[in-house]
Scaffold this motif. Structure first.
Motif, PDB file in Angstrom:
ATOM      1  N   LYS A   1       0.902  -1.140   0.177  1.00  0.00           N
ATOM      2  CA  LYS A   1       0.000  -0.146   0.110  1.00  0.00           C
ATOM      3  C   LYS A   1       0.969   1.150  -0.092  1.00  0.00           C
ATOM      4  CE  LYS A   1      -4.160  -1.963   0.821  1.00  0.00           C
ATOM      5  NZ  LYS A   1      -5.294  -1.726  -0.158  1.00  0.00           N
TER       6      LYS A   1
ATOM      7  N   LEU B   1      -0.381  10.992   0.558  1.00  0.00           N
ATOM      8  CA  LEU B   1      -1.833  10.637   0.132  1.00  0.00           C
ATOM      9  C   LEU B   1      -2.618  11.659  -0.426  1.00  0.00           C
ATOM     10  CD1 LEU B   1      -2.598   8.932   3.661  1.00  0.00           C
ATOM     11  CD2 LEU B   1      -1.886   7.667   1.667  1.00  0.00           C
TER      12      LEU B   1
ATOM     13  N   LYS C   1      -7.593  11.605   2.158  1.00  0.00           N
ATOM     14  CA  LYS C   1      -7.041  10.404   2.989  1.00  0.00           C
ATOM     15  C   LYS C   1      -6.016  10.753   4.033  1.00  0.00           C
ATOM     16  CE  LYS C   1      -9.164   7.067   0.609  1.00  0.00           C
ATOM     17  NZ  LYS C   1     -10.222   6.224   1.128  1.00  0.00           N
TER      18      LYS C   1
ATOM     19  N   TYR D   1      -2.839   9.436   7.188  1.00  0.00           N
ATOM     20  CA  TYR D   1      -2.736   8.128   7.794  1.00  0.00           C
ATOM     21  C   TYR D   1      -3.090   8.217   9.406  1.00  0.00           C
ATOM     22  CZ  TYR D   1       0.862   7.370   4.047  1.00  0.00           C
ATOM     23  OH  TYR D   1       1.294   6.883   3.013  1.00  0.00           O
TER      24      TYR D   1
ATOM     25  N   THR E   1      -2.593   2.620   9.640  1.00  0.00           N
ATOM     26  CA  THR E   1      -3.692   2.356   8.427  1.00  0.00           C
ATOM     27  C   THR E   1      -4.017   3.939   7.730  1.00  0.00           C
ATOM     28  OG1 THR E   1      -5.441   2.980   9.995  1.00  0.00           O
ATOM     29  CG2 THR E   1      -4.911   0.596   9.755  1.00  0.00           C
ATOM     30  N   ILE E   2      -4.501   3.511   6.589  1.00  0.00           N
ATOM     31  CA  ILE E   2      -5.004   4.711   5.928  1.00  0.00           C
ATOM     32  C   ILE E   2      -6.360   4.912   5.883  1.00  0.00           C
ATOM     33  CG2 ILE E   2      -5.254   5.978   3.351  1.00  0.00           C
ATOM     34  CD1 ILE E   2      -2.923   4.250   2.434  1.00  0.00           C
ATOM     35  N   GLU E   3      -6.852   6.102   6.498  1.00  0.00           N
ATOM     36  CA  GLU E   3      -8.323   6.242   6.810  1.00  0.00           C
ATOM     37  C   GLU E   3      -8.803   7.707   6.245  1.00  0.00           C
ATOM     38  OE1 GLU E   3      -9.909   4.254   8.718  1.00  0.00           O
ATOM     39  OE2 GLU E   3      -8.172   2.934   9.520  1.00  0.00           O
TER      40      GLU E   3
ATOM     41  N   THR F   1      -9.464   0.505   9.626  1.00  0.00           N
ATOM     42  CA  THR F   1      -9.950  -0.131   8.224  1.00  0.00           C
ATOM     43  C   THR F   1      -8.838  -1.031   8.328  1.00  0.00           C
ATOM     44  OG1 THR F   1     -10.729   2.190   7.635  1.00  0.00           O
ATOM     45  CG2 THR F   1     -10.758   0.263   5.931  1.00  0.00           C
TER      46      THR F   1
ATOM     47  N   GLU G   1      -8.343  -3.448   5.837  1.00  0.00           N
ATOM     48  CA  GLU G   1      -7.767  -3.603   4.638  1.00  0.00           C
ATOM     49  C   GLU G   1      -6.902  -2.576   4.148  1.00  0.00           C
ATOM     50  OE1 GLU G   1     -11.397  -3.059   4.970  1.00  0.00           O
ATOM     51  OE2 GLU G   1     -11.437  -5.010   5.743  1.00  0.00           O
ATOM     52  N   GLU G   2      -6.837  -1.401   4.884  1.00  0.00           N
ATOM     53  CA  GLU G   2      -5.853  -0.274   4.488  1.00  0.00           C
ATOM     54  C   GLU G   2      -4.726  -0.181   5.495  1.00  0.00           C
ATOM     55  OE1 GLU G   2      -6.179   1.865   2.166  1.00  0.00           O
ATOM     56  OE2 GLU G   2      -7.799   0.767   1.236  1.00  0.00           O
TER      57      GLU G   2
ATOM     58  N   VAL H   1      -1.160  -0.339   6.456  1.00  0.00           N
ATOM     59  CA  VAL H   1       0.202  -0.060   5.710  1.00  0.00           C
ATOM     60  C   VAL H   1       1.413  -0.627   6.466  1.00  0.00           C
ATOM     61  CG1 VAL H   1       1.860   1.858   4.932  1.00  0.00           C
ATOM     62  CG2 VAL H   1      -0.871   2.199   4.823  1.00  0.00           C
TER      63      VAL H   1
END
Lengths: 187, 248
Positions: free
Chosen positions: B157, B184, B188, B190, B227-229, B238, B240-241, B243
């Protein structure tokens, strides 16, 4: 009276620093004063210098002139006469040391150049009156010196002068009368 | 006072006219003339005759005498020497005043420049000082035996992405250097999380435009997770995101 007024006006201007006023007085009186100076000193070049010196003295000492004590001409005449006599006195002293000539040995009878010859009404006076006036007013002698020159007592000499002046006045008056009659006739 | 008769008899007026009298007699005659009107009238006539005689005997002087007199008056009247000296002094005074004024203006300008330079320097020193304090504080916060540095490497990611975290358990401080993270999109951000007994607890968002970001210290954390939010951060991560993560 206009003459006196003009003189006073010129004198006031001269005192306040207006040099042109001096030339106004010069134009009026330089002839009369030069006549006195030239007849006393009998040297034309010298007389010109002395006339200039006289007017410079007038210019310098005009503050001391008092109109209530007499006419401007009388005051200026005294300056011219004294200036001339002083210059001759210093000259005579120099000559004296050279040839030991006796002071005051001036001869009255010495030949006078033509330009110093008196003219006008004076010539109508009797010779002794004419001489008295000449000695005192146009040769620079004092009364005390002049009576000796003429060989008459001082009192007599003074009366000569007085009579001479009186006769002159009468001559002038007569002239005025003639002029008046002439003008009347013209009108 | 001298009487009129004596003055007339002795012919003193004629002597007074030509200035032949002694000072004493002159004063006496003048006093008499002032006080005796008829004597004054007599003298006025005498003067008038005398002047008329003078005019009659006048000889015109050459015109050159008048010109010489004019020149003599001009020279006597205007004595240039003192005027010249005064003018020179005035000139010197004027020039030196001007010179001094110029000097004064220069000095004034220099002083103003120096003052502005000084305040500029002062401002710079203040800035440097505060920057130095900040830097030394940061250094102290990370370069400390109680601090554990951890490096979180980015996954697919955030390829080549790298975050350095400094954890001080003693003072309970967490600092993160996010400079190594890729930028980002604007919507978005971090966000960092601590894993405590399987539960993700929010430590705060990690903006990439700062050199060091202070995050919330979470006790008994087992790992750090990035994560990326969406912008503003989320309450729950999240997954899935994700990093990067690292076990403490």
């Amino acid at each position: 009276m206009k003459k006196r007024f003009d003189d006073n006006e010129a004198i006031t201007r001269l005192i306040s620093g207006d040099n042109n006023a001096l030339f106004q007085l010069y134009d009026k009186y330089s002839g009369a004063l030069y006549g006195v100076i030239l007849r006393i000193c009998r040297d034309q070049t010298k007389a010109e210098d002395l006339l200039q010196e006289t007017f410079i003295k007038i210019w310098r000492s005009i503050d001391s002139y008092d109109a209530s004590k007499g006419r401007f001409y009388t005051w200026a005449y005294r300056i011219a006469r004294n200036t001339t006599l002083n210059s001759m006195r210093s000259k005579e002293k120099l000559i004296q040391t050279d040839d030991f000539r006796v002071y005051d040995s001036k001869e009255v009878n010495e030949e006078a150049p033509d330009y110093t010859e008196l003219k006008g009404s004076i010539k109508t006076l009797e010779p002794h009156h004419q001489e008295a006036i000449t000695l005192v007013y146009y040769r620079g002698y004092t009364h005390k010196q002049a009576h000796k020159v003429m060989g008459v007592p001082l009192g007599t000499f003074k009366s000569y002068v007085r009579q001479a002046l009186k006769q002159l006045r009468e001559t002038y008056t007569k002239k005025l009368v003639y002029i008046w009659i002439f003008l009347e006739l013209m009108a | 006072m001298m009487d009129k008769k004596r003055i007339l008899d002795e012919g003193l007026l004629e002597l007074y006219l030509t200035g032949e009298l002694s000072e004493e007699l002159t004063n006496a005659v003048e006093e008499a003339l002032e006080n005796d009107k008829s004597l004054k009238e007599h003298f006025d006539v005498l003067e008038s005759d005398f002047e008329r005689m003078g005019m009659e005997q006048a000889i015109a002087p050459p015109h050159s005498v008048k010109l010489r007199l004019k020149n003599a008056l001009g020279q006597t009247k205007t004595n240039w020497l003192p005027l010249g000296i005064a003018a020179s002094f005035a000139l010197i005074f004027g020039l030196s005043s001007f010179w001094l004024y110029e000097k004064w203006q220069d000095a004034e300008q220099n002083l103003n420049t120096l003052q502005s330079q000084t305040s500029e320097l002062e401002r710079k020193v203040n800035n440097l000082e505060s920057e130095f304090r900040l830097t030394s504080n940061r250094l102290e916060s990370i370069n400390n035996p109680d601090v554990t540095p951890l490096v979180l490497y980015g996954n697919s990611k955030a390829p080549n992405g790298k975050v350095i975290a400094y954890i001080n358990h003693k003072s309970q401080l967490v600092l993160v250097n996010p400079k190594g993270l890729p930028r980002l999109p604007k919507d978005k951000t971090y966000q960092m999380w601590s894993d405590v007994n399987g539960e993700m607890i929010n430590m705060g968002i990690v903006p990439t435009d700062k050199e060091l970001v202070t995050l919330k210290y979470i006790e008994n954390a087992e790992s750090l997770n990035l994560t990326i939010e969406p912008v503003g951060g989320s309450e729950h991560p999240t997954v899935e995101e994700l990093v990067s993560n690292i076990i403490i």
